[in-house]
Design an enzyme around this catalytic site. Structure first.
Site, PDB file in Angstrom:
ATOM      1  CB  SER A 138      -0.880   0.007   1.257  1.00 27.45           C
ATOM      2  OG  SER A 138      -1.505   1.256   1.454  1.00 27.45           O
ATOM      3  CE1 TYR A 151      -4.199  -2.075   4.911  1.00 27.45           C
ATOM      4  CE2 TYR A 151      -3.132   0.058   4.649  1.00 27.45           C
ATOM      5  CZ  TYR A 151      -3.769  -1.039   4.097  1.00 27.45           C
ATOM      6  OH  TYR A 151      -3.973  -1.093   2.736  1.00 27.45           O
TER       7      TYR A 151
END
Length: 256
Positions: A138, A151
């Protein structure tokens, strides 16, 4: 970027990026097997696309990953491409407010899942001296993201996993790359925006506009954009690309 007769395993592919990727590989001529933790979504997807096969599996669970590979290899007759797409958003909170259980669950799915699947795939791909692994990182794994500690930590680790796999598998002709999506349209980013807005006392519209403004192209990313990048990286056109963390994000602008 034909993938005729390529054998592809994609995790968490009943919806979102995974579903778009499965469709893209099918349309390119590949044979595709998928898994998802959501049994209802998986059933709907398999009924809607008869060329797909798959099973319910939680990739954070070692035994379930073993069962997944046994079923996938039996159906596909081998493996050429592994797409480690499975991931969850995790909590939106300051680090002092993140529980250990939430931390571990986020890392289990996002990082352990990629490791467990890569561990299964590596001997297969090395033996045939060909193949490709794509891991989903990401832009949060490149720049960080406040209130998303688990995350971001997992997605940074995915880049390290990717580069190490590229080193270990490269001598056998096997490539490994990571895709780093920006804000991808869909239910997941809607949930992230809602939680971010609540945590910061803003409206969802304000946060959505902020996310869009942080991209040079001033747009959200589509799941199909990610799928197209995966097709390229696993094709003959991308044959000399490995060990890379490739942003597909419209260029994230990092502001002080």
């Amino acid at each position: 970027m034909t993938h005729k007769n390529q054998r592809v395993l994609i995790t968490a592919a009943a919806s979102g990026i995974g579903r778009a990727t499965a469709q893209a590989f099918l349309d390119a001529g590949a044979k595709v097997y998928i898994c998802d933790v959501d049994a209802k979504a998986l059933e709907k997807t398999l009924k809607g696309e008869m060329r797909l096969a798959g099973m319910v599996a939680d990739v954070g669970d070692e035994a379930q990953v073993g069962a997944l590979f046994k079923a996938a290899l039996g159906h596909l007759g081998g493996l050429d491409i592994l797409i480690n797409n499975a991931g969850i958003a995790g909590p939106t909170a300051l680090v002092e407010d993140v529980s250990l259980a939430d931390w571990r669950r986020c890392l289990s799915v996002n990082l352990d899942g990629a490791f467990l699947c890569a561990r299964q795939a590596a001997p297969i791909l090395k033996k045939q001296k060909s193949g490709s692994i794509i891991n989903l990182s990401s832009t949060a794994g490149l720049f960080g993201f406040a209130r998303r500690t688990p995350y971001c930590s997992a997605k940074w680790a995915i880049v390290g996993l990717t580069k190490t796999l590229a080193m270990e598998l490269g001598p056998y002709g096997v490539r490994c790359n990571a895709i780093c999506p920006g804000a991808v349209e869909g239910d997941r980013i809607d949930g992230v925006i809602a939680r971010d807005a609540e945590a910061r006392g803003l409206t969802e519209a304000q946060v959505r506009e902020e996310y869009t403004r942080g991209c040079s192209l001033r747009t959200m990313i589509k799941a199909e954009d990610i799928a197209s990048a995966m097709l390229f990286l696993t094709s003959a056109a991308g044959a000399k690309i490995t060990g890379q963390a490739v942003p597909v994000d419209g260029h994230t602008e990092v502001k002080s």
